[in-house]
Scaffold this motif. Sequence first.
Motif, PDB file in Angstrom:
ATOM      1  N   SER A  91      43.954  14.965  14.566  1.00 49.20           N
ATOM      2  CA  SER A  91      44.156  15.434  13.194  1.00 49.20           C
ATOM      3  C   SER A  91      44.948  16.737  13.144  1.00 49.20           C
ATOM      4  O   SER A  91      45.913  16.859  12.391  1.00 49.20           O
ATOM      5  CB  SER A  91      42.791  15.629  12.525  1.00 49.20           C
ATOM      6  OG  SER A  91      42.917  16.217  11.263  1.00 49.20           O
ATOM      7  N   ASN A 131      45.058   6.221  13.894  1.00 46.94           N
ATOM      8  CA  ASN A 131      46.444   5.773  13.756  1.00 46.94           C
ATOM      9  C   ASN A 131      46.535   4.486  12.956  1.00 46.94           C
ATOM     10  O   ASN A 131      47.491   4.279  12.197  1.00 46.94           O
ATOM     11  CB  ASN A 131      47.076   5.586  15.141  1.00 46.94           C
ATOM     12  CG  ASN A 131      47.241   6.897  15.886  1.00 46.94           C
ATOM     13  OD1 ASN A 131      47.355   7.959  15.269  1.00 46.94           O
ATOM     14  ND2 ASN A 131      47.241   6.848  17.208  1.00 46.94           N
ATOM     15  N   ALA A 184      46.090   5.410   9.315  1.00 48.51           N
ATOM     16  CA  ALA A 184      47.287   6.117   8.845  1.00 48.51           C
ATOM     17  C   ALA A 184      48.428   5.137   8.573  1.00 48.51           C
ATOM     18  O   ALA A 184      49.179   5.293   7.602  1.00 48.51           O
ATOM     19  CB  ALA A 184      47.720   7.155   9.874  1.00 48.51           C
ATOM     20  N   GLY A 241      49.102   9.269   6.163  1.00 49.61           N
ATOM     21  CA  GLY A 241      48.675  10.265   7.134  1.00 49.61           C
ATOM     22  C   GLY A 241      47.432  11.037   6.755  1.00 49.61           C
ATOM     23  O   GLY A 241      46.718  11.547   7.638  1.00 49.61           O
ATOM     24  N   VAL A 283      44.123  10.297   8.628  1.00 45.94           N
ATOM     25  CA  VAL A 283      43.852  10.854   9.956  1.00 45.94           C
ATOM     26  C   VAL A 283      42.876  12.014   9.823  1.00 45.94           C
ATOM     27  O   VAL A 283      41.916  12.146  10.593  1.00 45.94           O
ATOM     28  CB  VAL A 283      45.159  11.322  10.626  1.00 45.94           C
ATOM     29  CG1 VAL A 283      44.854  12.099  11.914  1.00 45.94           C
ATOM     30  CG2 VAL A 283      46.060  10.129  10.934  1.00 45.94           C
TER      31      VAL A 283
END
Length: 476
Positions: free
Chosen positions: A177, A338, A341, A346, A349
Amino acid sequence: MDAVVGAVTNVNDVYWYGVIVLLVGLGLYFTVRSRFVQIRLVPDMLRSLTERAETLPDGTKGISAFRAFSISAGSRVGTGNIVGVGLAISVGGPGAVFWMWAMAIIGAASAFVESTLAQLYKVPDRDGFRGGPAYYMQYGLGRRWMGAIFAVVIALTYSFVFNTVQTNSIVDAASTSIGFEGNGPAAVVGVVVAGLTAAVIFGGVRRISGVTRIVVPLVAGAYIILGLVVVLLNLGEVPRMFSLIVENAFGVREVVSGGFAAAFIQGVRRGLFSNEAGMGSAPNAGATAAVSHPVKQGLVQSLGVYFDTLLVCSMTAFVILLSEPEYGTAAGASLTQNALAAELGGWTVHFLAIAIFFLAFTSVIGNYYYGESNIEFLSTSQRVLQGFRALVVLCVFAGAIGSLSLVWELADLFMGVMATINLIALLPLSGVAFALFAHYSRQRSRGIDPVFHRSDLPEIRGVQVWDEPQGARELG
């Protein structure tokens, strides 16, 4: 370090075949003997979960079935659901998910037996009751020496080894992160988690259950919602995903080296780490509840297995498999982060890093309680207990700077030893659990809320509580 990891891995690869035989064999035996209690009595599980706590002899309210469920869920629902599932899929392939599901259904029968016995053979404690496998080994089997061995093993496994896994996973998720590397930032994370752990575990079981009953449902619920969003966004791919899971589970379609064997072993190991069915851990939480019949808490703990594996673990598996993951990388939290995300952006994450922190933290304090309950089986000295708490805090910190591969392999080894001891004890005691189940079923068939008093089954020896009859209540 690589040599140590390799040595532990080699031991696990051989030893776990025996553990699997015990887990599957006894799980199937309990399933058949109870006529699929874990499937037939799901409505009773839900009803028992919502019951109010019984009043203790001193006039105070005991710990409710839900609060006891929350302690065990706090331990169950953690890194095993996110990091463990990621490891199972990356190493064992999609088929590992199928075997996690299968072991959850079979293992729920073992969870029913062990938690029913823990309720029966519980003993009075300052916060209500305590108990678990060490106690039913002493009072049910009459083998305190066996209980002492189990108490040492579970204290080492949960409070020390498993807690290093939790903080290690927090660091893994945080590094993905935030993007830090090295032991410096990891040590900072370790100090924070260790400090929070100390603040809670020195407060006793009521503070532990008070934290877990709030945090676990909120964080797990938010995580499940995100997983469902991912599934809905990829609805057309879901049939192909299920096909891949089943084909890989039976070696029809090989995704990683090892085929069927890799999928089966990883599914069973990671499934057991996550749902703990038959391992002898959840009964320590189940014994704390003040319920009217031991079978009720056995049913509640079976439901906990489903909640953990069929719901939370499945969400992780779906998120990963719908993102076209790379197999054979031995990835943990980062694989799930991942995958989320790629589907939702994103920001997930960072969300998952926070979720892992809270779930791992509740696992740490739930794991600690399992150790505390068994330390008190070995010694009533407050100095011993305070020293144990200090060592737990130290291990929580140490996990932040440990090797991911080593801590998971050690967790597997200790978990296997603990499950072996518990399952050996369950077999001769299972007749007691099924006698209680028959007693419960007779009352349910008459339309009354089951209540147990030890004079109802005088042939059962070693029962320490259950003295006062509380009267049968008509079901509403």
